[in-house]
Motif scaffolding. Structure first.
Motif, PDB file in Angstrom:
ATOM      1  N   PRO A   1      43.518  33.914  39.345  1.00 10.89           N
ATOM      2  CA  PRO A   1      43.107  32.740  38.549  1.00 10.89           C
ATOM      3  C   PRO A   1      42.494  33.117  37.193  1.00 10.89           C
ATOM      4  O   PRO A   1      42.288  32.257  36.344  1.00 10.89           O
ATOM      5  CB  PRO A   1      42.057  32.062  39.445  1.00 10.89           C
ATOM      6  CG  PRO A   1      42.334  32.560  40.823  1.00 10.89           C
ATOM      7  CD  PRO A   1      42.836  33.965  40.641  1.00 10.89           C
ATOM      8  N   PHE A   2      42.194  34.409  36.990  1.00 15.67           N
ATOM      9  CA  PHE A   2      41.624  34.862  35.720  1.00 15.67           C
ATOM     10  C   PHE A   2      42.635  35.645  34.891  1.00 15.67           C
ATOM     11  O   PHE A   2      42.288  36.287  33.909  1.00 15.67           O
ATOM     12  CB  PHE A   2      40.384  35.728  35.996  1.00 15.67           C
ATOM     13  CG  PHE A   2      39.301  34.946  36.682  1.00 15.67           C
ATOM     14  CD1 PHE A   2      38.343  34.270  35.945  1.00 15.67           C
ATOM     15  CD2 PHE A   2      39.270  34.846  38.070  1.00 15.67           C
ATOM     16  CE1 PHE A   2      37.367  33.523  36.574  1.00 15.67           C
ATOM     17  CE2 PHE A   2      38.286  34.097  38.708  1.00 15.67           C
ATOM     18  CZ  PHE A   2      37.341  33.428  37.960  1.00 15.67           C
ATOM     19  N   PHE A   3      43.888  35.583  35.322  1.00 20.21           N
ATOM     20  CA  PHE A   3      44.939  36.291  34.589  1.00 20.21           C
ATOM     21  C   PHE A   3      45.350  35.412  33.406  1.00 20.21           C
ATOM     22  O   PHE A   3      46.244  34.569  33.492  1.00 20.21           O
ATOM     23  CB  PHE A   3      46.122  36.582  35.529  1.00 20.21           C
ATOM     24  CG  PHE A   3      47.170  37.458  34.910  1.00 20.21           C
ATOM     25  CD1 PHE A   3      46.907  38.804  34.657  1.00 20.21           C
ATOM     26  CD2 PHE A   3      48.408  36.944  34.557  1.00 20.21           C
ATOM     27  CE1 PHE A   3      47.873  39.613  34.063  1.00 20.21           C
ATOM     28  CE2 PHE A   3      49.374  37.758  33.959  1.00 20.21           C
ATOM     29  CZ  PHE A   3      49.095  39.091  33.715  1.00 20.21           C
TER      30      PHE A   3
ATOM     31  N   CYS B   1      46.662  41.699  42.189  1.00 22.12           N
ATOM     32  CA  CYS B   1      45.795  41.044  41.206  1.00 22.12           C
ATOM     33  C   CYS B   1      44.410  40.859  41.792  1.00 22.12           C
ATOM     34  O   CYS B   1      43.937  39.735  41.924  1.00 22.12           O
ATOM     35  CB  CYS B   1      46.375  39.692  40.802  1.00 22.12           C
ATOM     36  SG  CYS B   1      47.336  39.768  39.313  1.00 22.12           S
ATOM     37  N   GLY B   2      43.771  41.953  42.171  1.00 22.60           N
ATOM     38  CA  GLY B   2      42.367  41.882  42.564  1.00 22.60           C
ATOM     39  C   GLY B   2      41.520  41.626  41.325  1.00 22.60           C
ATOM     40  O   GLY B   2      42.051  41.338  40.249  1.00 22.60           O
ATOM     41  N   THR B   3      40.208  41.777  41.444  1.00 27.24           N
ATOM     42  CA  THR B   3      39.333  41.441  40.310  1.00 27.24           C
ATOM     43  C   THR B   3      39.622  42.309  39.083  1.00 27.24           C
ATOM     44  O   THR B   3      39.292  41.923  37.968  1.00 27.24           O
ATOM     45  CB  THR B   3      37.847  41.549  40.699  1.00 27.24           C
ATOM     46  OG1 THR B   3      37.554  42.914  41.050  1.00 27.24           O
ATOM     47  CG2 THR B   3      37.503  40.642  41.881  1.00 27.24           C
ATOM     48  N   GLY B   4      40.249  43.468  39.288  1.00 25.16           N
ATOM     49  CA  GLY B   4      40.619  44.325  38.160  1.00 25.16           C
ATOM     50  C   GLY B   4      41.593  43.661  37.200  1.00 25.16           C
ATOM     51  O   GLY B   4      41.691  44.056  36.030  1.00 25.16           O
ATOM     52  N   ALA B   5      42.314  42.640  37.675  1.00 26.69           N
ATOM     53  CA  ALA B   5      43.321  41.972  36.834  1.00 26.69           C
ATOM     54  C   ALA B   5      42.679  41.250  35.650  1.00 26.69           C
ATOM     55  O   ALA B   5      43.348  41.005  34.643  1.00 26.69           O
ATOM     56  CB  ALA B   5      44.132  40.989  37.669  1.00 26.69           C
ATOM     57  N   ARG B   6      41.390  40.909  35.753  1.00 26.03           N
ATOM     58  CA  ARG B   6      40.743  40.197  34.650  1.00 26.03           C
ATOM     59  C   ARG B   6      40.683  41.075  33.393  1.00 26.03           C
ATOM     60  O   ARG B   6      41.051  40.652  32.299  1.00 26.03           O
ATOM     61  CB  ARG B   6      39.339  39.739  35.039  1.00 26.03           C
ATOM     62  CG  ARG B   6      38.776  38.680  34.103  1.00 26.03           C
ATOM     63  CD  ARG B   6      37.278  38.558  34.218  1.00 26.03           C
ATOM     64  NE  ARG B   6      36.608  39.729  33.672  1.00 26.03           N
ATOM     65  CZ  ARG B   6      36.291  39.880  32.383  1.00 26.03           C
ATOM     66  NH1 ARG B   6      36.542  38.910  31.531  1.00 26.03           N
ATOM     67  NH2 ARG B   6      35.718  40.978  31.952  1.00 26.03           N
ATOM     68  N   ALA B   7      40.250  42.324  33.574  1.00 28.23           N
ATOM     69  CA  ALA B   7      40.158  43.237  32.433  1.00 28.23           C
ATOM     70  C   ALA B   7      41.550  43.534  31.862  1.00 28.23           C
ATOM     71  O   ALA B   7      41.721  43.648  30.642  1.00 28.23           O
ATOM     72  CB  ALA B   7      39.460  44.524  32.838  1.00 28.23           C
ATOM     73  N   LEU B   8      42.543  43.643  32.737  1.00 31.19           N
ATOM     74  CA  LEU B   8      43.923  43.850  32.270  1.00 31.19           C
ATOM     75  C   LEU B   8      44.354  42.659  31.417  1.00 31.19           C
ATOM     76  O   LEU B   8      44.948  42.827  30.343  1.00 31.19           O
ATOM     77  CB  LEU B   8      44.863  44.018  33.481  1.00 31.19           C
ATOM     78  CG  LEU B   8      46.364  43.867  33.224  1.00 31.19           C
ATOM     79  CD1 LEU B   8      46.875  44.890  32.217  1.00 31.19           C
ATOM     80  CD2 LEU B   8      47.153  43.994  34.526  1.00 31.19           C
ATOM     81  N   ALA B   9      44.025  41.461  31.880  1.00 29.81           N
ATOM     82  CA  ALA B   9      44.393  40.252  31.132  1.00 29.81           C
ATOM     83  C   ALA B   9      43.735  40.244  29.758  1.00 29.81           C
ATOM     84  O   ALA B   9      44.373  39.888  28.756  1.00 29.81           O
ATOM     85  CB  ALA B   9      43.979  39.016  31.931  1.00 29.81           C
TER      86      ALA B   9
END
Ligand code: ZN
Ligand code: ZN
Length: 441
Positions: free
Chosen positions: A80-82, A43-51
């Motif tokens: 924390p942005f998931f 869950c690096g910063t890429g996880a935000r767009a996935l979320a």
């Protein structure tokens, strides 16, 4: 099985015009199986767009499995942005290697302490479960998932996900165990010809996979000054994947200093190297937004391991004997191991070490190769000749990283062979891997 890359960058997010193609977000890969189960790798910063995408799909309740390879910053920063974790009724199952003396949950809570983030981990409305992993075979999201330790200055696991008749393997972050990949007395290009047990185990873990996603942060030239930092080169990845009969490799964890053009050059070099191996291996550099559909090509050969799911080692207090005739090195190792709450005893020569072992068998021996008088190899031979100490795990420390010395070490029966200079986190994670493996048998 569908695989989508949401973050391909290593170390730190690197947005900007220079990284538009390969992407600036840190590690995150989404795997969706035919039955609709979702497994998220890191869950690096890429996880935000996935979320954002998951929320846009507007499902009433969503279930996610998040599999962390390790908890370095660039692999957890997007957590924390998931946003699905902020929705009551959703469930998130989190998997990752057990931390050093701290459970996975506490590690994740650390980055959400009030000093760093406004929402505490305990306040998340979704149902969150935590699963600390060591090596073994697990069932996650309906898939068969194997875990194996990687070589990185932190406890790090690789994942092999088998579902829908295909296998995909995620090996980020990892560096070669040995400078020399091949034994001098064997034909290169075959798994059996790999010199270091660790690299051979690594190759077997990816054997026959339809897709391997592998750390390839450095060029071979850059790696010379970045040893022990825990990352690989495309050269290592292509060679080992070709030997393992892998179908396709995605190189990832791109260095923040590499722009799109640089990474495109890496891709060219990696492809021409793969062609030389002539195993049909397809290699490319992963880019943000890349989506692959993996179709079965033949009957899937499931990964077999001697290890069953292993007991966690964090709770147990292990006894380690460290043998080194250099007082500075000895002190440094003892301090590092005591900080990890091991019971440590010491010896400064071979005969003393054998006497101590004879009186009280430790859980692990950390043994220097080159000592005046009786050297590490002679100690090894004495230990393996006695039934009581034949199985004693031995981690050999040595400045000799040449092929004959490494081979001699393994032939004498060492459990792991760590070359100097090493970093303390690297040593302690190799110690943990040795203990976790040998406790299961
Ligand atoms: Zn990383
Ligand atoms: Zn890392």
């Amino acid at each position: 099985m569908k695989v989508r890359f949401w973050g391909t960058r290593g170390s730190i997010a690197t947005p900007g015009p220079e990284t538009v193609h390969f992407g600036g977000n840190t590690s995150c890969v989404e795997v969706t199986t035919a039955s609709g189960n979702r497994l998220i790798l890191d869950c690096g910063t890429g996880a935000r767009a996935l979320a954002v995408e998951l929320t846009a799909q507007g499902k009433k309740a969503s279930n996610s499995n998040i599999l962390f390879g390790h908890t370095h910053w660039d692999h957890i920063q997007g957590f924390p942005f998931f946003s699905p974790a902020f929705v009551k009724g959703n469930s998130v199952a989190i998997y990752g290697p057990e931390g050093s003396r701290v459970p996975l949950r506490d590690v994740l809570a650390g980055q959400m302490e009030f000093t760093y983030f406004p929402v505490d981990l305990n306040e998340l409305p979704a149902t969150i479960t935590y699963h600390d992993l060591t090596e073994g075979i697990h069932t996650i999201g309906g898939a068969r998932v194997a875990t194996q330790f990687l070589n990185h200055p932190a406890m790090t696991v690789g994942y092999r996900i088998e579902a829908d008749g295909v296998a995909m393997v995620y090996l980020v972050d990892h560096e070669p165990f040995s400078d020399e990949l091949w034994r001098a007395d064997a034909e290169p290009g075959h798994i059996e010809s790999i010199l270091h047990d660790g690299d051979r185990r690594h190759a077997k873990f990816m054997a026959g996979a339809d897709l391997v996603i592998h750390d390839a942060q450095y060029t071979p030239e850059e790696y010379l000054s970045k040893k022990t930092w825990g990352h690989s080169t495309y050269e290592y990845v292509v060679q080992i994947a070709a030997a393992a009969g892998v179908r396709r490799v995605a190189l990832t964890h791109h260095d923040p200093g590499h722009d799109d053009q640089f990474i495109a050059n890496i891709e060219r070099s990696a492809r021409s190297l793969a062609l030389q191996h002539a195993t049909g291996l397809d290699v490319f550099c992963a880019y943000e937004g890349c989506e692959l559909v993996l179709e079965p090509r033949a009957a899937l050969r499931a990964f077999v391991t001697e290890a069953v799911v292993q007991a966690p080692v964090a709770q147990r207090r292990f006894r380690i004997l460290v043998v080194d005739d250099q007082p500075d090195t000895l002190t440094m190792i003892v301090r590092a191991l005591e900080a990890e709450e091991y019971d440590v005893s010491t010896a400064t020569n071979g005969p003393d070490a054998l006497r101590l072992i004879d009186g009280d068998l430790p859980d692990l021996l950390v043994l220097d190769y080159k000592m005046t008088g009786m050297d590490g190899m002679a100690v090894m031979n004495a230990l393996r000749a006695e039934p009581a100490t034949q199985q004693l795990p031995v981690l050999m420390l040595t400045a000799m990283n040449d092929e004959p010395s490494t081979r001699a070490g393994f032939e004498a029966g060492v459990t792991d062979y760590v070359t100097k200079p090493f970093s303390i986190p690297q040593l302690t994670s190799r110690v943990r891997a040795c203990l976790a493996r040998t406790q299961s048998t």
